[in-house]
Scaffold this motif. Structure first.
Motif, PDB file in Angstrom:
ATOM      1  N   VAL A 256       0.874  -1.187   0.091  1.00 27.63           N
ATOM      2  CA  VAL A 256       0.037  -0.074   0.040  1.00 27.63           C
ATOM      3  C   VAL A 256       0.850   1.230  -0.062  1.00 27.63           C
ATOM      4  O   VAL A 256       1.942   1.254   0.490  1.00 27.63           O
ATOM      5  CB  VAL A 256      -0.972  -0.090   1.234  1.00 27.63           C
ATOM      6  CG1 VAL A 256      -0.384  -0.043   2.411  1.00 27.63           C
ATOM      7  CG2 VAL A 256      -2.007   1.136   1.158  1.00 27.63           C
ATOM      8  N   SER A 301      -0.096  -5.730   1.459  1.00 28.26           N
ATOM      9  CA  SER A 301      -1.365  -5.255   1.723  1.00 28.26           C
ATOM     10  C   SER A 301      -2.203  -5.119   0.378  1.00 28.26           C
ATOM     11  O   SER A 301      -1.873  -4.660  -0.679  1.00 28.26           O
ATOM     12  CB  SER A 301      -1.123  -3.854   2.439  1.00 28.26           C
ATOM     13  OG  SER A 301      -2.493  -3.213   2.634  1.00 28.26           O
ATOM     14  N   TYR A 302      -3.577  -5.462   0.565  1.00 28.03           N
ATOM     15  CA  TYR A 302      -4.338  -5.235  -0.392  1.00 28.03           C
ATOM     16  C   TYR A 302      -5.344  -4.214  -0.176  1.00 28.03           C
ATOM     17  O   TYR A 302      -6.410  -3.969  -0.420  1.00 28.03           O
ATOM     18  CB  TYR A 302      -5.163  -6.523  -0.851  1.00 28.03           C
ATOM     19  CG  TYR A 302      -4.161  -7.384  -1.604  1.00 28.03           C
ATOM     20  CD1 TYR A 302      -4.525  -7.290  -3.155  1.00 28.03           C
ATOM     21  CD2 TYR A 302      -3.525  -8.270  -1.224  1.00 28.03           C
ATOM     22  CE1 TYR A 302      -3.627  -7.973  -4.131  1.00 28.03           C
ATOM     23  CE2 TYR A 302      -2.781  -9.163  -1.995  1.00 28.03           C
ATOM     24  CZ  TYR A 302      -2.793  -9.149  -3.406  1.00 28.03           C
ATOM     25  OH  TYR A 302      -2.001  -9.930  -4.236  1.00 28.03           O
ATOM     26  N   ALA A 303      -5.194  -3.628   1.185  1.00 27.68           N
ATOM     27  CA  ALA A 303      -5.908  -2.525   1.650  1.00 27.68           C
ATOM     28  C   ALA A 303      -5.883  -1.195   1.054  1.00 27.68           C
ATOM     29  O   ALA A 303      -4.708  -0.833   0.995  1.00 27.68           O
ATOM     30  CB  ALA A 303      -6.240  -2.406   3.311  1.00 27.68           C
ATOM     31  N   ARG A 305      -5.764   1.419   2.023  1.00 26.76           N
ATOM     32  CA  ARG A 305      -5.298   2.517   3.088  1.00 26.76           C
ATOM     33  C   ARG A 305      -4.220   2.266   3.847  1.00 26.76           C
ATOM     34  O   ARG A 305      -4.097   0.859   3.875  1.00 26.76           O
ATOM     35  CB  ARG A 305      -6.442   2.485   4.178  1.00 26.76           C
ATOM     36  CG  ARG A 305      -6.777   1.258   4.634  1.00 26.76           C
ATOM     37  CD  ARG A 305      -8.142   1.492   5.764  1.00 26.76           C
ATOM     38  NE  ARG A 305      -8.711   0.067   5.794  1.00 26.76           N
ATOM     39  CZ  ARG A 305      -8.143  -0.793   6.701  1.00 26.76           C
ATOM     40  NH1 ARG A 305      -6.909  -0.311   7.515  1.00 26.76           N
ATOM     41  NH2 ARG A 305      -8.532  -1.838   7.144  1.00 26.76           N
TER      42      ARG A 305
ATOM     43  N   ALA B  50      -3.973 -12.302  -1.160  1.00 27.04           N
ATOM     44  CA  ALA B  50      -5.167 -11.518  -0.566  1.00 27.04           C
ATOM     45  C   ALA B  50      -5.785 -12.184   0.399  1.00 27.04           C
ATOM     46  O   ALA B  50      -6.737 -12.773   0.260  1.00 27.04           O
ATOM     47  CB  ALA B  50      -6.073 -10.845  -1.765  1.00 27.04           C
ATOM     48  N   ARG B  71      -1.436 -12.406   9.335  1.00 27.23           N
ATOM     49  CA  ARG B  71      -1.944 -11.127   9.240  1.00 27.23           C
ATOM     50  C   ARG B  71      -2.859 -11.024   8.126  1.00 27.23           C
ATOM     51  O   ARG B  71      -2.700 -11.975   7.150  1.00 27.23           O
ATOM     52  CB  ARG B  71      -0.881 -10.049   8.968  1.00 27.23           C
ATOM     53  CG  ARG B  71      -1.489  -8.585   9.251  1.00 27.23           C
ATOM     54  CD  ARG B  71      -0.231  -7.658   9.128  1.00 27.23           C
ATOM     55  NE  ARG B  71       0.476  -7.996   7.988  1.00 27.23           N
ATOM     56  CZ  ARG B  71       0.219  -7.253   6.778  1.00 27.23           C
ATOM     57  NH1 ARG B  71      -0.679  -6.252   6.835  1.00 27.23           N
ATOM     58  NH2 ARG B  71       0.766  -7.505   5.763  1.00 27.23           N
ATOM     59  N   ASN B  72      -3.973 -10.564   8.215  1.00 30.60           N
ATOM     60  CA  ASN B  72      -5.060 -10.484   7.055  1.00 30.60           C
ATOM     61  C   ASN B  72      -4.590  -9.302   6.020  1.00 30.60           C
ATOM     62  O   ASN B  72      -4.696  -7.903   6.484  1.00 30.60           O
ATOM     63  CB  ASN B  72      -6.223 -10.293   7.335  1.00 30.60           C
ATOM     64  CG  ASN B  72      -7.334 -10.345   6.350  1.00 30.60           C
ATOM     65  OD1 ASN B  72      -6.879  -9.920   5.167  1.00 30.60           O
ATOM     66  ND2 ASN B  72      -8.507 -11.036   6.600  1.00 30.60           N
ATOM     67  N   THR B  73      -4.199  -9.208   4.818  1.00 33.19           N
ATOM     68  CA  THR B  73      -3.577  -8.444   4.022  1.00 33.19           C
ATOM     69  C   THR B  73      -4.665  -7.390   3.548  1.00 33.19           C
ATOM     70  O   THR B  73      -4.536  -6.466   2.800  1.00 33.19           O
ATOM     71  CB  THR B  73      -2.800  -8.986   2.681  1.00 33.19           C
ATOM     72  OG1 THR B  73      -3.543  -9.843   2.126  1.00 33.19           O
ATOM     73  CG2 THR B  73      -1.568  -9.514   3.247  1.00 33.19           C
ATOM     74  N   ILE B  74      -5.973  -7.995   3.591  1.00 33.46           N
ATOM     75  CA  ILE B  74      -7.138  -7.240   3.137  1.00 33.46           C
ATOM     76  C   ILE B  74      -7.384  -6.243   4.283  1.00 33.46           C
ATOM     77  O   ILE B  74      -7.860  -5.045   3.982  1.00 33.46           O
ATOM     78  CB  ILE B  74      -8.231  -8.006   2.663  1.00 33.46           C
ATOM     79  CG1 ILE B  74      -8.082  -8.993   1.295  1.00 33.46           C
ATOM     80  CG2 ILE B  74      -9.562  -7.167   2.332  1.00 33.46           C
ATOM     81  CD1 ILE B  74      -8.949  -9.946   1.339  1.00 33.46           C
ATOM     82  N   THR B  75      -7.341  -6.600   5.595  1.00 31.73           N
ATOM     83  CA  THR B  75      -7.999  -6.058   6.685  1.00 31.73           C
ATOM     84  C   THR B  75      -6.929  -5.431   7.430  1.00 31.73           C
ATOM     85  O   THR B  75      -7.150  -4.432   8.349  1.00 31.73           O
ATOM     86  CB  THR B  75      -8.860  -6.595   7.576  1.00 31.73           C
ATOM     87  OG1 THR B  75      -8.172  -7.650   7.854  1.00 31.73           O
ATOM     88  CG2 THR B  75     -10.120  -7.136   6.910  1.00 31.73           C
ATOM     89  N   HIS B  76      -5.584  -5.876   7.355  1.00 35.61           N
ATOM     90  CA  HIS B  76      -4.460  -5.419   8.403  1.00 35.61           C
ATOM     91  C   HIS B  76      -4.689  -5.954   9.547  1.00 35.61           C
ATOM     92  O   HIS B  76      -3.956  -5.814  10.527  1.00 35.61           O
ATOM     93  CB  HIS B  76      -4.231  -4.027   8.196  1.00 35.61           C
ATOM     94  CG  HIS B  76      -3.821  -3.282   7.113  1.00 35.61           C
ATOM     95  ND1 HIS B  76      -3.537  -2.116   6.904  1.00 35.61           N
ATOM     96  CD2 HIS B  76      -3.324  -3.937   5.796  1.00 35.61           C
ATOM     97  CE1 HIS B  76      -3.124  -1.628   5.779  1.00 35.61           C
ATOM     98  NE2 HIS B  76      -2.686  -2.818   5.093  1.00 35.61           N
TER      99      HIS B  76
END
Lengths: 416, 95
Positions: A256, A301-303, A305, B50, B71-76
């Motif tokens: 990100v 990261s795929y978020a 933000r 993801a 860790r979840n890379t979509i939600t952190h």
């Protein structure tokens, strides 16, 4: 619908009732010669050049959201061609030349503004490195000029020249660099492609590939199966996710990157300025907001933000470079997902699956590359040969050891 | 982000440096015939999922231990953290 000065006057006198939609919203056909996955800057540019330059009409662009909802709407709008390495610089200079003629080519105002970029240097070693870079740029036909401190003081008197730790000694300037209106680029390419018969299909997510005997036959989408002679993937940020559906692993991580804009201020920053002693770059939009950014957050990261530590780090860089911005207020910050490749350079290449082509790995330099990326990808899709400026962007360069690592930091994506 | 260090409790992610996918702990055997290909994959190729991702973080400004963080890379969202050393030792014991 063609835009012209005459048209603007005519519409002004008739109540602006004649402006139509810039592109159609067609239903997907059962099959196309070429399907492009990804309706961002690169995908739309590819479709545009396929239709305009290579005469391909049976082309579709599939976009999972709406046009420009990805990184083309999340960047800091800088265009430049100040690279060092031979695999990169001719490509980015080709892109710069396409930028210079983009508005004439698309008949759309992309607000390309060649206000210049200055990369500051703070030490003798950095001056040498920038002199070398400037020479490399000129060898590839780009423009470059080394500014000394007194020249720079006249152009940007607000910089913190006498910073005790990082005194500013001068800068490398590329006058032809600048900024462009990011949405204008999407809309211009989309309209130009649509006018030439390309189907732009929004809200159409690719859920899988149909591959038979090692050749791609089409794509499964949220709006049904679409057959394709060739499939081009241009989904930077989500490349690993999409290519995994075709069973491929890629040499990249998704990270990100955050960007920021301040409240509107009076015109103060002449072009684009980058800090040489930290990662910070800034320009001023036509609305007056300071648009700036710095490092990626540094973890997969795929978020769309990021987190606060990088916000602080970027703003500290800004304060070190130009303390005056401490009096401004931050208006917004946002994040986008980058394909961070293993050497910091992109890939435009065929895959081992016949008919499946890939364009991605743009790290955080994809915006400026969009025109050349689209042109080179269209060239590859139409002729099956890489464009001469993109011939180094191959998948197998990692195995061959011919990596294009501008920073020289090795296979560590969060350092590029 | 706060990382739940197994020995030190919740620590700010700023104290750590990030390396990447936890599969980097499994270095290929250099004596095998396909070592060249295996090392090329090891150095350059990533799954890059993801969603849930196991990854290596180094507690550089702390106790200088390597952690495997899930860790979840979509939600952190951070789902757990273990000492990389423990994982390696457990794996050795299991063999």
């Amino acid at each position: 619908m063609k835009f012209s000065g005459f048209r603007v006057v005519k519409e002004a006198l008739t109540g602006h009732k004649g402006w139509g939609a810039l592109w159609r919203n067609p239903e997907p056909k059962p099959d196309y010669d070429i399907v492009i996955i990804g309706g961002g800057g690169h995908g739309l540019a590819t479709a545009f050049y396929l239709a305009k330059t290579f005469g391909k009409a049976r082309v579709a662009v599939l976009e999972k959201g709406w046009l420009g909802s990805g990184n083309i709407g999340r960047n800091t709008t800088i265009i430049r061609s100040n690279y060092l390495l031979p695999g990169n610089e001719p490509f980015y200079e080709f892109s710069m030349k396409l930028w210079e003629n983009l508005e004439q080519e698309t008949n759309f105002n992309s607000m390309v503004s060649q206000r210049g970029i200055i990369n500051l240097f703070h030490t003798d070693g950095q001056r040498d490195a920038f002199r070398r870079r400037g020479n490399a740029m000129m060898l590839a036909g780009a423009d470059a000029r080394l500014l000394d401190q007194s020249e720079l003081r006249k152009m940007a008197p607000f910089l913190n020249f006498d910073n005790a730790r990082f005194p500013i000694k001068g800068g490398l300037m590329q006058s032809r660099a600048g900024t462009a209106r990011h949405d204008g680029v999407v809309w211009g390419y989309a309209r130009g492609a649509d006018m030439r018969g390309v189907d732009i299909i929004q809200n159409c997510e690719v859920t899988g590939f149909r591959i038979e005997n090692g050749a791609v036959k089409g794509v499964e989408t949220s709006r049904g199966y679409i057959g394709a002679g060739k499939v081009g993937v241009a989904v930077a940020g989500n490349s690993s996710r999409v290519m995994a559906k075709a069973g491929m692993r890629l040499p990249m991580e998704s990270h990100v990157l955050q960007a920021f804009v301040s409240e509107g201020l009076k015109p103060t920053i002449p072009g684009v300025i980058t800090f040489g002693a930290g990662h910070f770059y800034v320009s001023q939009s036509d609305k007056g907001g300071l648009v700036f950014g710095g490092d990626i957050d540094g973890y997969n990261s795929y978020a769309q933000r990021g987190n606060l530590p990088v916000v602080e780090d970027v703003l500290e860089g800004g304060m070190a470079l130009m303390p005056m911005i401490g009096r401004g207020r931050l208006l917004r910050s946002w994040g986008g997902v980058m394909d961070m490749s293993m050497d910091g350079s992109p890939i435009i290449d065929r895959t081992d699956i016949e008919g499946l082509y890939f364009n991605g790995g743009w790290c955080y330099g994809g915006f400026k590359a969009a025109p050349a990326s689209g042109y080179a990808f269209a060239h590859l899709l139409a002729t099956d040969r890489p464009h001469e400026t993109a011939s180094a962007y191959r998948f197998d360069r990692f195995a061959r050891g011919h990596i294009i690592d501008e920073k020289g930091v090795g296979a560590q994506p969060n350092l590029h | 982000m706060l990382i739940p260090h197994p020995l030190l409790g919740l620590r700010d992610a700023q104290e750590f440096t990030y390396l990447g996918d936890a599969s980097l702990m499994d270095r290929p055997d250099p004596t095998l015939d396909n070592a060249e290909t295996a090392f090329c994959d090891y150095v350059f190729m990533r799954d890059n999922p993801a969603g849930v991702h196991r990854e290596l973080w180094f507690h550089e400004q702390g106790d200088r231990s390597w952690l495997v963080v899930t860790r979840n890379t979509i939600t952190h969202e951070i789902l757990g953290a273990e000492l990389a050393k423990d994982l390696k030792l457990n794996r050795k014991d299991a063999q």
